[in-house]
Write a protein that holds these residues in place. Structure first.
Motif, mmCIF file in Angstrom:
data_model
loop_
_atom_site.group_PDB
_atom_site.id
_atom_site.type_symbol
_atom_site.label_atom_id
_atom_site.label_comp_id
_atom_site.label_asym_id
_atom_site.label_seq_id
_atom_site.Cartn_x
_atom_site.Cartn_y
_atom_site.Cartn_z
ATOM 1 N N ALA A 316 0.856 -1.188 0.000
ATOM 2 C CA ALA A 316 0.000 0.000 0.000
ATOM 3 C C ALA A 316 0.890 1.235 0.000
ATOM 4 N N ALA A 317 0.754 2.055 -1.021
ATOM 5 C CA ALA A 317 1.650 3.208 -1.146
ATOM 6 C C ALA A 317 1.154 4.118 -2.274
ATOM 7 N N PRO A 318 1.563 5.378 -2.259
ATOM 8 C CA PRO A 318 1.248 6.281 -3.378
ATOM 9 C C PRO A 318 2.152 5.981 -4.574
ATOM 10 N N ASP A 319 1.834 4.903 -5.257
ATOM 11 C CA ASP A 319 2.674 4.393 -6.343
ATOM 12 C C ASP A 319 2.313 5.113 -7.646
ATOM 13 N N PHE A 320 2.576 6.414 -7.652
ATOM 14 C CA PHE A 320 2.088 7.279 -8.729
ATOM 15 C C PHE A 320 3.245 7.913 -9.507
ATOM 16 N N PRO A 321 2.991 8.333 -10.747
ATOM 17 C CA PRO A 321 4.049 8.898 -11.596
ATOM 18 C C PRO A 321 4.699 10.150 -11.025
ATOM 19 N N ASP A 322 3.977 10.931 -10.230
ATOM 20 C CA ASP A 322 4.543 12.179 -9.719
ATOM 21 C C ASP A 322 5.197 12.014 -8.340
ATOM 22 N N VAL A 323 5.398 10.778 -7.912
ATOM 23 C CA VAL A 323 6.000 10.488 -6.601
ATOM 24 C C VAL A 323 7.287 9.705 -6.809
ATOM 25 N N ASP A 324 8.281 9.980 -5.989
ATOM 26 C CA ASP A 324 9.514 9.191 -6.013
ATOM 27 C C ASP A 324 9.207 7.825 -5.395
ATOM 28 N N VAL A 325 9.189 6.791 -6.231
ATOM 29 C CA VAL A 325 8.773 5.457 -5.777
ATOM 30 C C VAL A 325 9.976 4.536 -5.514
ATOM 31 N N SER A 326 11.135 5.124 -5.271
ATOM 32 C CA SER A 326 12.345 4.311 -5.075
ATOM 33 C C SER A 326 12.176 3.306 -3.941
ATOM 34 N N TRP A 327 11.590 3.753 -2.818
ATOM 35 C CA TRP A 327 11.421 2.837 -1.684
ATOM 36 C C TRP A 327 10.441 1.714 -2.031
ATOM 37 N N ASP A 368 -8.856 -3.981 -6.535
ATOM 38 C CA ASP A 368 -7.996 -3.712 -5.381
ATOM 39 C C ASP A 368 -8.521 -4.422 -4.140
ATOM 40 N N LEU A 369 -9.844 -4.405 -3.950
ATOM 41 C CA LEU A 369 -10.429 -5.106 -2.799
ATOM 42 C C LEU A 369 -10.174 -6.604 -2.889
ATOM 43 N N LEU A 370 -10.301 -7.149 -4.088
ATOM 44 C CA LEU A 370 -10.047 -8.581 -4.267
ATOM 45 C C LEU A 370 -8.585 -8.914 -3.968
ATOM 46 N N LEU A 371 -7.691 -8.025 -4.392
ATOM 47 C CA LEU A 371 -6.273 -8.237 -4.118
ATOM 48 C C LEU A 371 -5.993 -8.178 -2.618
ATOM 49 N N LEU A 372 -6.634 -7.240 -1.931
ATOM 50 C CA LEU A 372 -6.490 -7.168 -0.476
ATOM 51 C C LEU A 372 -6.961 -8.464 0.175
ATOM 52 N N GLU A 373 -8.073 -8.994 -0.295
ATOM 53 C CA GLU A 373 -8.610 -10.242 0.266
ATOM 54 C C GLU A 373 -7.645 -11.410 0.059
ATOM 55 N N ASN A 374 -6.967 -11.410 -1.081
ATOM 56 C CA ASN A 374 -6.105 -12.541 -1.429
ATOM 57 C C ASN A 374 -4.704 -12.444 -0.831
ATOM 58 N N CYS A 375 -4.371 -11.312 -0.225
ATOM 59 C CA CYS A 375 -3.034 -11.135 0.343
ATOM 60 C C CYS A 375 -3.019 -11.484 1.827
ATOM 61 N N SER A 376 -1.886 -12.023 2.272
ATOM 62 C CA SER A 376 -1.741 -12.448 3.665
ATOM 63 C C SER A 376 -1.251 -11.323 4.558
ATOM 64 N N ILE A 377 -0.465 -10.427 3.992
ATOM 65 C CA ILE A 377 0.191 -9.367 4.765
ATOM 66 C C ILE A 377 0.125 -8.085 3.952
ATOM 67 N N LEU A 378 -0.003 -6.951 4.638
ATOM 68 C CA LEU A 378 0.082 -5.655 3.982
ATOM 69 C C LEU A 378 1.289 -4.909 4.506
ATOM 70 N N VAL A 379 2.069 -4.349 3.581
ATOM 71 C CA VAL A 379 3.153 -3.442 3.942
ATOM 72 C C VAL A 379 2.812 -2.083 3.351
ATOM 73 N N ALA A 380 2.640 -1.105 4.221
ATOM 74 C CA ALA A 380 2.334 0.255 3.781
ATOM 75 C C ALA A 380 3.616 1.082 3.795
ATOM 76 N N VAL A 381 3.877 1.762 2.701
ATOM 77 C CA VAL A 381 5.054 2.621 2.599
ATOM 78 C C VAL A 381 4.591 4.066 2.737
#
Length: 445
Positions: A316-327, A368-381
């Motif tokens: 979970a993160a602002p994975d957008f073109p106008d953001v530095d997504v290096s992390w 996105d909701l389906l992906l959340l349901e199918n994931c075991s862990i969330l890492v928010a950046v």
């Protein structure tokens, strides 16, 4: 089994240069290569000697340090020319690929002095030889190995197919050692322990030792795998920890411990090795190891390589073109490196700007909701004040699934945010440790 063990270490000595450290330790360097195992033997009060290969400029320094580490003998058995044997290390804690750069490796030229090797073997009479193949021509040593009676343990730290083919020419290998980070395991064995076991099943070695980083370790002998967890302590570095593990496992096992107890002791002690740069502190810690009964009851982190693909991790993160997504990219690559399955929802389900038709927006939302349901862990950046990231944190927290907050800028001040997550991490290494911890707890979930 005999307890009067004496080891001979054979391999190269490097100068390790760590590039990503604190200001106090910036660009720290120390002797690496077989010296990691030497430190383990010294701290464990195990008799050992060194047969080393290095550039000539290191010879006196190596012998001086070998003496301080109480090696009973130290002999140079080869010289590396046209290369300084300096390794640059970009990821010291191994959150992901450590980024080893062996300077001028491609132009190095090694001359082996086999008479010196024969002499130290005859003089020291080791019960066990732990050999680390490297840039030198390993096959040149096989005739010597085939006429000695001691046990031979071989660590495939270099991904060299020539070494695998050379196994057929060695009379007997007691232990074949590798790790899940090696290209041999990932490619030749396709990441499957069953294929790695063929080294034993086809008679090339009597046993296999597989190191699985933060996920534990396994030992295969007489058609049976035995496993042990990893014991996580705050990590100062991960360089040479596997070599330390080798020395401690082999010495404990051939003193008569069961393979499981030996694995546990090696894992516990190696964690202490990784916790400090100070050898004296490591030696002090080794004086207070748990007993066999105590270590049997210790809980650790155990999740094998093949099992990790069952753990899908939502980033979970602002994975957008106008953001530095290096992390975000580093986190994704690190999780892949450890064989988990990370997901970047914006890349998978599309970028929504708000100008799209409602039907398209709803489809992306539901995906996105389906992906959340199918994931075991969330890492928010936490890179900025992104509402979507906060909502995803709350969604997973409400589901009772582990939520890890990666806060590289230390900007998480909101009480509700801090109390909604299971763990707040400030470095990528901490994030990876936490993923292993929660994945191990949820094993079989």
């Amino acid at each position: 089994m005999p307890t009067n063990l004496k080891f001979l270490l054979i391999g190269e000595v490097y100068t390790d240069v760590h590039l990503q450290l604190t200001i106090e330790l910036k660009n720290m360097l120390r002797l690496g290569g077989i010296f990691h195992s030497a430190r383990a033997f010294h701290a464990n009060k195990t008799d050992y000697s060194l047969a080393f290969i290095s550039p000539s400029y290191l010879s006196n320094t190596i012998c001086s340090w070998a003496d301080q580490l109480h090696a009973t003998a130290c002999s140079q058995i080869g010289e590396i020319k046209e290369s300084p044997n300096v390794i640059l290390i970009s990821d010291t804690v191994e959150a992901g690929d450590q980024g080893y750069n062996d300077l001028l490796r491609s132009q190095s030229n090694t001359e082996l002095w086999k008479d010196e090797l024969r002499e130290i073997i005859e003089r020291e009479a080791p019960t066990d030889i732990l050999v680390y193949p490297g840039k030198y021509e390993f096959r040149e040593l096989i005739p010597i190995f085939n006429v000695i009676s001691c046990r031979l343990h071989l660590d495939l730290q270099y991904d060299n197919e020539d070494i695998i083919s050379a196994l057929d020419d060695i009379n007997e290998i007691e232990t074949f050692i590798t790790s899940t980070s090696s290209t041999y395991f990932k490619d030749s064995c396709t990441g499957e322990s069953a294929k790695l076991a063929d080294i034993v099943n086809t008679g090339k070695a009597k046993s296999v030792l597989l190191k699985e980083n933060r996920g534990g370790s396994r030992y295969y002998r007489e058609s049976t795998w035995v496993a042990s967890p990893a014991f996580q302590i705050e990590t100062a570095h991960s360089v040479g920890v596997g070599d330390c593990f080798n020395a401690l496992f082999i010495s404990k096992y051939y003193q008569g411990s069961t393979s499981e107890i030996a694995l546990r002791h090696a894992s516990y002690s190696s964690a202490w090795y990784a916790s400090t740069w100070e050898h004296e502190k490591f030696c002090d810690l080794m004086n207070y190891l748990p007993s066999d009964n105590e270590i049997s009851d210790l809980k650790g982190t155990e999740i094998h390589w093949e099992e990790r693909t069952n753990y899908h991790i939502y980033i979970a993160a602002p994975d957008f073109p106008d953001v530095d997504v290096s992390w975000i990219e580093k986190l994704y690559d690190s999780l892949k490196y450890h064989n988990f399955v990370p997901h970047r929802p914006v890349l998978e389900n599309g970028l929504i700007t708000g100008s799209e038709p409602d039907e398209q927006q709803l489809e992306a939302y539901n995906n996105d909701l389906l992906l959340l349901e199918n994931c075991s862990i969330l890492v928010a950046v936490l890179l900025n004040d992104d509402p979507g990231t906060y909502v995803e944190i709350g969604w997973m927290a409400a589901k009772g699934k582990p939520v890890i907050l990666f806060d590289p800028n230390r900007s998480a001040k909101n009480l509700f945010l801090r109390k909604s997550v299971n763990k707040i991490c400030y470095s990528l290494g901490e994030v990876i440790d936490s993923v292993f911890e929660y994945a191990s707890e949820k094993k079989g979930w």
